[in-house]
Design a protein around this motif. Structure first.
Motif, mmCIF file in Angstrom:
data_model
loop_
_atom_site.group_PDB
_atom_site.id
_atom_site.type_symbol
_atom_site.label_atom_id
_atom_site.label_comp_id
_atom_site.label_asym_id
_atom_site.label_seq_id
_atom_site.Cartn_x
_atom_site.Cartn_y
_atom_site.Cartn_z
ATOM 1 N N SER A 113 0.810 -1.215 0.000
ATOM 2 C CA SER A 113 0.000 0.000 0.000
ATOM 3 C C SER A 113 0.845 1.268 0.000
ATOM 4 C CB SER A 113 -0.945 0.015 1.210
ATOM 5 O OG SER A 113 -0.218 0.087 2.427
ATOM 6 N N GLN A 114 2.011 1.229 0.647
ATOM 7 C CA GLN A 114 2.827 2.424 0.808
ATOM 8 C C GLN A 114 4.078 2.449 -0.070
ATOM 9 O OE1 GLN A 114 0.240 3.795 2.226
ATOM 10 N NE2 GLN A 114 1.507 4.994 3.621
ATOM 11 N N GLY A 115 4.544 1.265 -0.471
ATOM 12 C CA GLY A 115 5.664 1.199 -1.413
ATOM 13 C C GLY A 115 7.043 1.417 -0.811
ATOM 14 N N GLU A 116 7.176 1.373 0.524
ATOM 15 C CA GLU A 116 8.468 1.611 1.152
ATOM 16 C C GLU A 116 8.649 0.705 2.374
ATOM 17 O OE1 GLU A 116 9.142 6.365 0.147
ATOM 18 O OE2 GLU A 116 8.320 5.794 2.106
ATOM 19 N N PHE A 117 9.910 0.416 2.685
ATOM 20 C CA PHE A 117 10.226 -0.338 3.898
ATOM 21 C C PHE A 117 11.702 -0.178 4.222
ATOM 22 C CE2 PHE A 117 10.796 -3.282 0.373
ATOM 23 C CZ PHE A 117 11.900 -4.054 0.679
ATOM 24 N N VAL A 118 12.068 -0.596 5.435
ATOM 25 C CA VAL A 118 13.457 -0.580 5.876
ATOM 26 C C VAL A 118 13.827 -1.976 6.346
ATOM 27 C CG1 VAL A 118 15.141 0.410 7.483
ATOM 28 C CG2 VAL A 118 13.270 1.836 6.604
ATOM 29 N N VAL A 119 15.004 -2.447 5.928
ATOM 30 C CA VAL A 119 15.541 -3.691 6.468
ATOM 31 C C VAL A 119 16.616 -3.333 7.482
ATOM 32 C CG1 VAL A 119 16.777 -5.827 5.997
ATOM 33 C CG2 VAL A 119 15.066 -5.016 4.377
ATOM 34 N N ASN A 120 16.363 -3.682 8.737
ATOM 35 C CA ASN A 120 17.298 -3.422 9.826
ATOM 36 C C ASN A 120 18.055 -4.709 10.151
ATOM 37 O OD1 ASN A 120 16.097 -0.627 10.906
ATOM 38 N ND2 ASN A 120 14.384 -2.009 10.489
ATOM 39 N N LEU A 121 19.344 -4.588 10.427
ATOM 40 C CA LEU A 121 20.117 -5.758 10.814
ATOM 41 C C LEU A 121 19.710 -6.206 12.211
ATOM 42 C CD1 LEU A 121 23.682 -6.668 10.050
ATOM 43 C CD2 LEU A 121 23.103 -6.590 12.475
ATOM 44 N N THR A 122 19.708 -7.527 12.441
ATOM 45 C CA THR A 122 19.327 -8.080 13.743
ATOM 46 C C THR A 122 20.577 -8.475 14.527
ATOM 47 O OG1 THR A 122 19.070 -10.263 12.701
ATOM 48 C CG2 THR A 122 17.087 -8.922 12.966
ATOM 49 N N PRO A 123 21.048 -7.611 15.433
ATOM 50 C CA PRO A 123 22.249 -7.939 16.206
ATOM 51 C C PRO A 123 21.919 -8.833 17.398
ATOM 52 C CG PRO A 123 21.473 -5.764 16.817
ATOM 53 C CD PRO A 123 20.546 -6.267 15.733
ATOM 54 N N ALA A 124 22.907 -9.603 17.816
ATOM 55 C CA ALA A 124 22.709 -10.512 18.954
ATOM 56 C C ALA A 124 22.309 -9.764 20.213
ATOM 57 C CB ALA A 124 23.978 -11.326 19.190
ATOM 58 N N SER A 125 22.719 -8.509 20.336
ATOM 59 C CA SER A 125 22.388 -7.727 21.526
ATOM 60 C C SER A 125 20.893 -7.456 21.650
ATOM 61 C CB SER A 125 23.141 -6.395 21.506
ATOM 62 O OG SER A 125 22.795 -5.633 20.360
ATOM 63 N N LEU A 126 20.151 -7.597 20.546
ATOM 64 C CA LEU A 126 18.702 -7.379 20.558
ATOM 65 C C LEU A 126 17.935 -8.683 20.325
ATOM 66 C CD1 LEU A 126 18.433 -4.025 18.540
ATOM 67 C CD2 LEU A 126 18.427 -4.347 21.024
ATOM 68 N N PHE A 127 18.540 -9.781 20.713
ATOM 69 C CA PHE A 127 17.959 -11.111 20.481
ATOM 70 C C PHE A 127 16.520 -11.209 20.972
ATOM 71 C CE2 PHE A 127 18.331 -15.828 21.921
ATOM 72 C CZ PHE A 127 17.575 -16.234 20.831
ATOM 73 N N GLU A 128 16.274 -10.843 22.214
ATOM 74 C CA GLU A 128 14.943 -10.972 22.792
ATOM 75 C C GLU A 128 13.934 -10.087 22.057
ATOM 76 O OE1 GLU A 128 14.054 -13.090 25.016
ATOM 77 O OE2 GLU A 128 16.035 -13.834 25.593
ATOM 78 N N GLN A 129 14.345 -8.891 21.701
ATOM 79 C CA GLN A 129 13.440 -7.970 21.006
ATOM 80 C C GLN A 129 13.126 -8.456 19.598
ATOM 81 O OE1 GLN A 129 16.086 -7.197 22.818
ATOM 82 N NE2 GLN A 129 15.870 -5.222 23.862
ATOM 83 N N VAL A 130 14.122 -8.983 18.909
ATOM 84 C CA VAL A 130 13.884 -9.510 17.558
ATOM 85 C C VAL A 130 12.845 -10.619 17.616
ATOM 86 C CG1 VAL A 130 14.902 -10.718 15.596
ATOM 87 C CG2 VAL A 130 16.194 -8.892 16.723
ATOM 88 N N ASN A 131 13.027 -11.537 18.552
ATOM 89 C CA ASN A 131 12.077 -12.636 18.699
ATOM 90 C C ASN A 131 10.683 -12.126 19.048
ATOM 91 O OD1 ASN A 131 11.398 -15.555 19.046
ATOM 92 N ND2 ASN A 131 11.095 -14.916 21.167
ATOM 93 N N ALA A 132 10.614 -11.133 19.931
ATOM 94 C CA ALA A 132 9.325 -10.617 20.383
ATOM 95 C C ALA A 132 8.555 -9.931 19.260
ATOM 96 C CB ALA A 132 9.524 -9.647 21.549
ATOM 97 N N THR A 133 9.262 -9.330 18.308
ATOM 98 C CA THR A 133 8.561 -8.665 17.205
ATOM 99 C C THR A 133 7.942 -9.669 16.232
ATOM 100 O OG1 THR A 133 10.634 -8.428 15.952
ATOM 101 C CG2 THR A 133 9.941 -6.559 17.316
ATOM 102 N N GLY A 134 8.208 -10.945 16.416
ATOM 103 C CA GLY A 134 7.544 -11.975 15.623
ATOM 104 C C GLY A 134 6.199 -12.384 16.192
ATOM 105 N N THR A 135 5.803 -11.789 17.322
ATOM 106 C CA THR A 135 4.504 -12.067 17.933
ATOM 107 C C THR A 135 3.389 -11.543 17.040
ATOM 108 O OG1 THR A 135 5.493 -11.863 20.133
ATOM 109 C CG2 THR A 135 3.091 -11.673 19.996
ATOM 110 N N ASP A 136 2.282 -12.275 16.991
ATOM 111 C CA ASP A 136 1.172 -11.873 16.118
ATOM 112 C C ASP A 136 0.304 -10.806 16.776
ATOM 113 O OD1 ASP A 136 0.312 -13.674 18.022
ATOM 114 O OD2 ASP A 136 -1.128 -14.677 16.700
#
Length: 210
Positions: free
Chosen positions: A75-98
């Motif tokens: 719908s918007q035509g834009e996005f950002v790909v952010n690198l997933t560092p080990a220091s943000l392991f818990e947050q990366v996993n949590a953003t996979g929540t539905d």
């Protein structure tokens, strides 16, 4: 070596999916930030991710099913790909929540936003790398959609740079493995690719006689 056969035609798609994701490893993660029509910032990890083209620079990730990331990008035509560092392991996993579409993963997980330079969706402030992308095209394959994004801008934290080059040991990227398994960097080995003219021994080009 004894092998066991797995025939996708005789298995459920979910069972064969579990097999594929256990053997196509490690998989880099596209931590995709998007913004909806309503202005909600979405953030989700997608572990089917790679570089699709060098010139023009295009990255690709796969949306398994129709998820918020895909809907926002279409719908918007834009996005950002952010690198997933080990220091943000818990947050990366949590953003996979539905979470529901009306809830921002940034807020739910407690991640800080950073304004992008060229595109509207925000970057993850604490991620060392962000690739700002505009939608190039999508391709539907079965129950999945491949998303191709032209990289229009990139930022890298100076804390992970050696001159102009990002250092893998400082990036500390996460990767996905099978089931609920994740990979971290581990040991690093360097090995230069051997050119044909430098191959040891008596290398002969195809069709060349003694």
């Amino acid at each position: 070596m004894t092998r066991r056969d797995f025939d996708p035609a005789q298995m459920s798609s979910s069972d064969f999916y579990q097999l594929l994701t256990a053997v196509v490893v490690p998989r880099p993660i596209a931590w995709v930030s998007t913004t909806s029509v309503e202005g909600i910032d979405n953030l989700a990890p997608h572990s089917f991710y790679t570089v699709a083209s060098v010139n023009p620079p295009i990255v690709q990730f796969t949306s398994v099913g129709k998820k918020d990331s895909l809907r926002n990008i279409q719908s918007q035509g834009e996005f950002v790909v952010n690198l997933t560092p080990a220091s943000l392991f818990e947050q990366v996993n949590a953003t996979g929540t539905d979470f529901p579409a009306a809830m921002s993963e940034f807020d739910a997980v407690g991640l800080s936003r950073e304004s992008s330079t060229v595109v509207a969706p925000p970057r993850v402030k604490d991620s060392p790398v962000a690739l700002e992308c505009r939608l190039h095209s999508t391709l539907e394959l079965g129950d999945c959609t491949l998303v191709f994004g032209t990289v229009v801008y990139a930022v890298v934290s100076t804390s992970v740079l050696d001159g102009d080059h990002p250092q893998i040991g400082l990036l500390e990227p996460l990767s996905r493995l099978g089931r609920n398994e994740w990979g971290t960097l581990g040991s690093i080995q360097e090995l230069r690719r051997i050119r044909a003219k430098d191959w040891p021994g008596h290398f002969r080009a195809a069709g060349q006689g003694e």
